[in-house]
Write a protein that holds these residues in place. Structure first.
Motif, PDB file in Angstrom:
ATOM      1  N   THR A  54      14.939   4.244 105.343  1.00  0.00           N
ATOM      2  CA  THR A  54      14.114   3.217 104.993  1.00  0.00           C
ATOM      3  C   THR A  54      13.066   3.800 103.897  1.00  0.00           C
ATOM      4  N   VAL A  55      12.441   4.720 104.474  1.00  0.00           N
ATOM      5  CA  VAL A  55      11.336   5.385 103.602  1.00  0.00           C
ATOM      6  C   VAL A  55      11.677   5.616 102.202  1.00  0.00           C
ATOM      7  N   ILE A  56      13.003   6.219 102.202  1.00  0.00           N
ATOM      8  CA  ILE A  56      13.498   6.704 100.942  1.00  0.00           C
ATOM      9  C   ILE A  56      13.736   5.483  99.967  1.00  0.00           C
ATOM     10  N   CYS A  57      14.183   4.331 100.478  1.00  0.00           N
ATOM     11  CA  CYS A  57      14.453   3.181  99.973  1.00  0.00           C
ATOM     12  C   CYS A  57      13.070   2.684  99.285  1.00  0.00           C
ATOM     13  N   ILE A  58      12.055   2.675 100.182  1.00  0.00           N
ATOM     14  CA  ILE A  58      10.867   2.107  99.724  1.00  0.00           C
ATOM     15  C   ILE A  58      10.293   2.584  98.348  1.00  0.00           C
ATOM     16  N   ALA A  59      10.604   4.077  98.357  1.00  0.00           N
ATOM     17  CA  ALA A  59      10.361   4.992  97.178  1.00  0.00           C
ATOM     18  C   ALA A  59      11.001   4.144  95.687  1.00  0.00           C
ATOM     19  N   ALA A  60      12.009   3.589  95.945  1.00  0.00           N
ATOM     20  CA  ALA A  60      12.625   3.050  94.722  1.00  0.00           C
ATOM     21  C   ALA A  60      11.711   1.831  94.245  1.00  0.00           C
ATOM     22  N   ILE A  61      11.045   1.034  94.793  1.00  0.00           N
ATOM     23  CA  ILE A  61      10.556  -0.099  94.384  1.00  0.00           C
ATOM     24  C   ILE A  61       9.450   0.352  92.999  1.00  0.00           C
ATOM     25  N   PRO A  62       8.384   1.173  93.262  1.00  0.00           N
ATOM     26  CA  PRO A  62       7.634   1.252  91.826  1.00  0.00           C
ATOM     27  C   PRO A  62       8.381   1.644  90.794  1.00  0.00           C
ATOM     28  N   LEU A  63       9.562   2.459  90.963  1.00  0.00           N
ATOM     29  CA  LEU A  63      10.584   2.586  89.807  1.00  0.00           C
ATOM     30  C   LEU A  63      11.244   1.565  89.187  1.00  0.00           C
ATOM     31  N   THR A  64      11.558   0.552  90.105  1.00  0.00           N
ATOM     32  CA  THR A  64      12.160  -0.580  89.634  1.00  0.00           C
ATOM     33  C   THR A  64      11.104  -1.430  88.682  1.00  0.00           C
ATOM     34  N   PHE A  65       9.905  -1.523  89.286  1.00  0.00           N
ATOM     35  CA  PHE A  65       8.905  -2.195  88.352  1.00  0.00           C
ATOM     36  C   PHE A  65       8.864  -1.573  87.011  1.00  0.00           C
ATOM     37  N   VAL A  66       8.864  -0.186  87.139  1.00  0.00           N
ATOM     38  CA  VAL A  66       8.680   0.508  85.513  1.00  0.00           C
ATOM     39  C   VAL A  66       9.832  -0.179  84.689  1.00  0.00           C
ATOM     40  N   LEU A  67      11.117  -0.338  85.343  1.00  0.00           N
ATOM     41  CA  LEU A  67      12.123  -0.714  84.653  1.00  0.00           C
ATOM     42  C   LEU A  67      11.981  -2.255  84.122  1.00  0.00           C
ATOM     43  N   ARG A  68      11.264  -2.996  84.702  1.00  0.00           N
ATOM     44  CA  ARG A  68      11.003  -4.618  84.463  1.00  0.00           C
ATOM     45  C   ARG A  68       9.815  -4.230  83.209  1.00  0.00           C
ATOM     46  N   GLU A  69       8.952  -3.729  83.183  1.00  0.00           N
ATOM     47  CA  GLU A  69       8.040  -3.450  82.297  1.00  0.00           C
ATOM     48  C   GLU A  69       8.473  -2.782  81.009  1.00  0.00           C
ATOM     49  N   ARG A  70       9.600  -2.055  81.073  1.00  0.00           N
ATOM     50  CA  ARG A  70      10.157  -1.523  79.915  1.00  0.00           C
ATOM     51  C   ARG A  70      11.112  -2.696  79.205  1.00  0.00           C
ATOM     52  N   SER A  86      19.682  15.707  76.005  1.00  0.00           N
ATOM     53  CA  SER A  86      18.662  14.777  75.344  1.00  0.00           C
ATOM     54  C   SER A  86      18.780  13.466  75.699  1.00  0.00           C
ATOM     55  N   VAL A  87      19.614  12.977  76.613  1.00  0.00           N
ATOM     56  CA  VAL A  87      19.733  11.725  77.031  1.00  0.00           C
ATOM     57  C   VAL A  87      18.561  11.433  78.063  1.00  0.00           C
ATOM     58  N   PHE A  88      17.736  12.604  78.602  1.00  0.00           N
ATOM     59  CA  PHE A  88      16.721  12.405  79.363  1.00  0.00           C
ATOM     60  C   PHE A  88      15.545  11.958  78.632  1.00  0.00           C
ATOM     61  N   GLN A  89      15.504  12.000  77.327  1.00  0.00           N
ATOM     62  CA  GLN A  89      14.548  11.635  76.398  1.00  0.00           C
ATOM     63  C   GLN A  89      14.539  10.181  76.660  1.00  0.00           C
ATOM     64  N   SER A  90      15.483   9.352  76.976  1.00  0.00           N
ATOM     65  CA  SER A  90      15.267   7.977  77.478  1.00  0.00           C
ATOM     66  C   SER A  90      14.916   7.880  78.689  1.00  0.00           C
ATOM     67  N   SER A  91      13.474   7.271  78.694  1.00  0.00           N
ATOM     68  CA  SER A  91      13.045   7.021  80.026  1.00  0.00           C
ATOM     69  C   SER A  91      13.584   6.109  80.742  1.00  0.00           C
ATOM     70  N   ARG A  92      14.226   5.151  80.351  1.00  0.00           N
ATOM     71  CA  ARG A  92      14.849   4.251  81.050  1.00  0.00           C
ATOM     72  C   ARG A  92      15.981   4.568  81.805  1.00  0.00           C
ATOM     73  N   PHE A  93      16.680   5.589  80.921  1.00  0.00           N
ATOM     74  CA  PHE A  93      18.001   6.355  81.683  1.00  0.00           C
ATOM     75  C   PHE A  93      17.301   7.259  82.848  1.00  0.00           C
ATOM     76  N   THR A  94      16.292   7.811  82.670  1.00  0.00           N
ATOM     77  CA  THR A  94      15.647   8.810  83.542  1.00  0.00           C
ATOM     78  C   THR A  94      15.286   8.056  84.958  1.00  0.00           C
ATOM     79  N   TYR A  95      14.622   6.867  84.620  1.00  0.00           N
ATOM     80  CA  TYR A  95      14.104   6.102  85.763  1.00  0.00           C
ATOM     81  C   TYR A  95      15.360   5.443  86.773  1.00  0.00           C
ATOM     82  N   CYS A  96      16.348   5.160  85.960  1.00  0.00           N
ATOM     83  CA  CYS A  96      17.341   4.316  86.585  1.00  0.00           C
ATOM     84  C   CYS A  96      18.198   5.516  87.384  1.00  0.00           C
ATOM     85  N   LEU A  97      18.383   6.840  86.944  1.00  0.00           N
ATOM     86  CA  LEU A  97      19.023   7.799  87.594  1.00  0.00           C
ATOM     87  C   LEU A  97      18.357   8.240  88.812  1.00  0.00           C
TER      88      LEU A  97
END
Length: 498
Positions: free
Chosen positions: A470-486, A279-290
């Motif tokens: 490098t491409v894999i790291c770029i994929a983390a950028i939109p997820l990081t912005f989601v954390l900021r919004e949260r 149930s820890v995955f019910q926290s979207s913040r935890f899921t995005y951080c993972l």
């Protein structure tokens, strides 16, 4: 005994294995708990970084082949990964203090047994058991931070936890090479004896005893299936470069592991008291951080895998010289950890994670242009920049995810985090090693019979893998912005409440 305040807000002294409130200052309690955690985490990770340099000695002394000796690492990592999911259950049942002390005791005991191994098979067996106890230590130390430390100090505590994780690989290879040369391979394991005994004594004295919840029934089918699924999946990723991606061993392990994993997940979701609380995955913040954590892990493994190959196999450097090239970056990463902990409390996770990912992207891109003539200074500088990026992002993303989980579920969240990260590490090494082999062969065929075709082809293969990272790291950028919004929404709610 009257009840004592639950959790990190109480002041603790340990007497006879129980917690008693006393006049110990909050600051003193904080440093005693950190000291207890630091020793164990450092020892656990140090043991996984000192072994590689002794491979030739193991081959010679035990008359073994490389495949057998490699199981000292593969078996250790496999055992570390498969026990991570059960930490939450046993921590809830026995208390995290008792689980930690038991894990330290087992790790120290099997370290000593490794020194008296009579064959490569016995050494690998003891090493696998050592890995199993190591797999209990790492998530347990992380959990105790969120159970025993006050919330406003958790970020700084996590930075010190990260420091213990980073100091070990910084000194491990160099220390391992020195010990092996002058005192033999047995010294690599005997080193854990004084550290382990000290860690046990400090943990017994300084850690509070807190039983999170009443004992619950043991989910034996869940335990068997999670061990089986973890073993099969991590084993397939670890061995894929040797077996091949489409071999029956790889596909069979992946399919069987996936099937048992699906069964385990469905079972755990249906139980009132699951072995691993998903149930820890019910926290979207935890899921995005993972998810971001997995991306950072993949990037970390790309460098630790590729650069030693480039320096030793292509430029013909020796292992000690390679360790010295990587040492500045490891030291800088360790020194940055406490600084990041202080910055976290002032500016939050977003800018630290974003800054760290930006440095990873830039350094991976620059290393994707590495040439056969690259100097060791060039490699060391860009690896140092990579490590600064990892230091900036690693702790904030871990703390941002874990702090969104209640203290009661922190053990399960820590188990999930380490479980997924271990599988990600195994997958990353498998993918990167296969990609390097395939691209190097393609480039060598294109180059034909020109001088240094093999070395040039492998260098171009290293470039390709760093470009993929490098491409894999770029994929983390939109997820990081989601954390900021949260985080912004949370701040708005807190302001309204205030």
């Amino acid at each position: 005994m009257p009840p004592v305040a639950d959790g990190p807000t109480a002041n603790y002294a340990i007497k006879g294995g129980e917690e008693v409130a006393n006049g110990t200052s909050s600051k003193s309690a904080f440093w005693l708990i950190i000291l207890s955690i630091f020793f164990g985490n450092f020892m656990s990770i140090l043991s996984s970084t000192t072994i590689n340099v002794a491979f030739p000695i193991f081959l010679k002394d035990f008359h073994a082949d490389l495949g057998q000796v490699q199981w000292m690492i593969t078996g250790f990592l496999l055992a570390t990964g498969i026990v991570a999911p059960v930490v939450g259950y046993f921590g809830d049942r026995w208390s995290y203090k008792r689980l930690y002390v038991g894990a330290l005791t087992g790790f120290t005991l099997f370290s000593v047994l490794c020194t008296v191994a009579w064959s490569i098979e016995s050494l690998v067996t003891f090493r696998i058991m050592q890995g199993a106890f190591s797999g209990l230590i790492i998530p347990t130390t992380m959990t105790m931070i969120y159970q025993f430390i006050e919330k406003d100090k958790q970020a700084f505590a996590m930075s010190l936890w990260s420091l213990s994780s980073m100091l070990a690989p910084a000194f491990g290879p160099t220390l391992g090479g020195w010990l092996t040369e002058y005192y033999g391979w047995q010294s690599l394991f005997l080193l854990n004896l004084p550290i382990g005994l000290t860690a046990i004594a400090v943990a017994c004295k300084c850690l509070p005893y807190h039983k999170a919840r009443a004992s619950k029934s043991f989910d034996l089918p869940g335990f068997v299936t999670v061990l089986l699924s973890s073993s099969l999946i991590i084993l397939s990723f670890s061995e894929v470069n040797r077996w091949g991606w489409i071999s029956w061993k790889t596909l069979g392990c992946l399919l069987a592991g996936a099937a048992t994993l699906v069964y385990f997940i469905r079972r755990e979701l249906s139980l009132k008291d699951p072995l691993l609380n998903l149930s820890v995955f019910q926290s979207s913040r935890f899921t995005y951080c993972l998810l971001i954590n997995c991306i950072i892990t993949a990037s970390l493994y790309s460098g630790t895998f590729l650069i030693p190959i480039f320096l030793q196999d292509i430029q013909q450097s020796n292992p000690l010289h390679t360790a010295l090239v990587l040492l500045p970056g490891s030291l800088v990463m360790a020194l940055f950890s406490p600084v990041v902990g202080k910055l976290y409390s002032r500016i939050g996770p977003f800018w630290l994670i974003m800054g760290g990912i930006a440095l990873l992207i830039v350094s991976n891109w620059e290393l994707s242009r590495i040439s056969l003539q690259a100097t060791h200074l060039y490699v060391s500088v860009w690896m140092t920049i990579r490590y600064v990026g990892i230091a900036l992002a690693f702790m904030p993303v871990m703390n941002a995810g874990m702090s969104s989980i209640s203290k009661e579920k922190s053990g399960h969240a820590s188990s999930v985090t380490n479980w997924v990260r271990q599988a990600t590490g195994a997958l990353s090494i498998g993918v990167f090693s296969s990609l390097l082999a395939a691209r190097s062969l393609t480039h060598q065929q294109e180059l034909g019979t020109i001088p240094l075709a093999r070395e040039t082809g492998m260098t171009l293969g290293v470039q390709d893998v760093f470009l993929t990272a490098t491409v894999i790291c770029i994929a983390a950028i939109p997820l990081t912005f989601v954390l900021r919004e949260r985080r912004s929404k949370l701040q708005q709610v807190m302001e309204k409440i205030g």
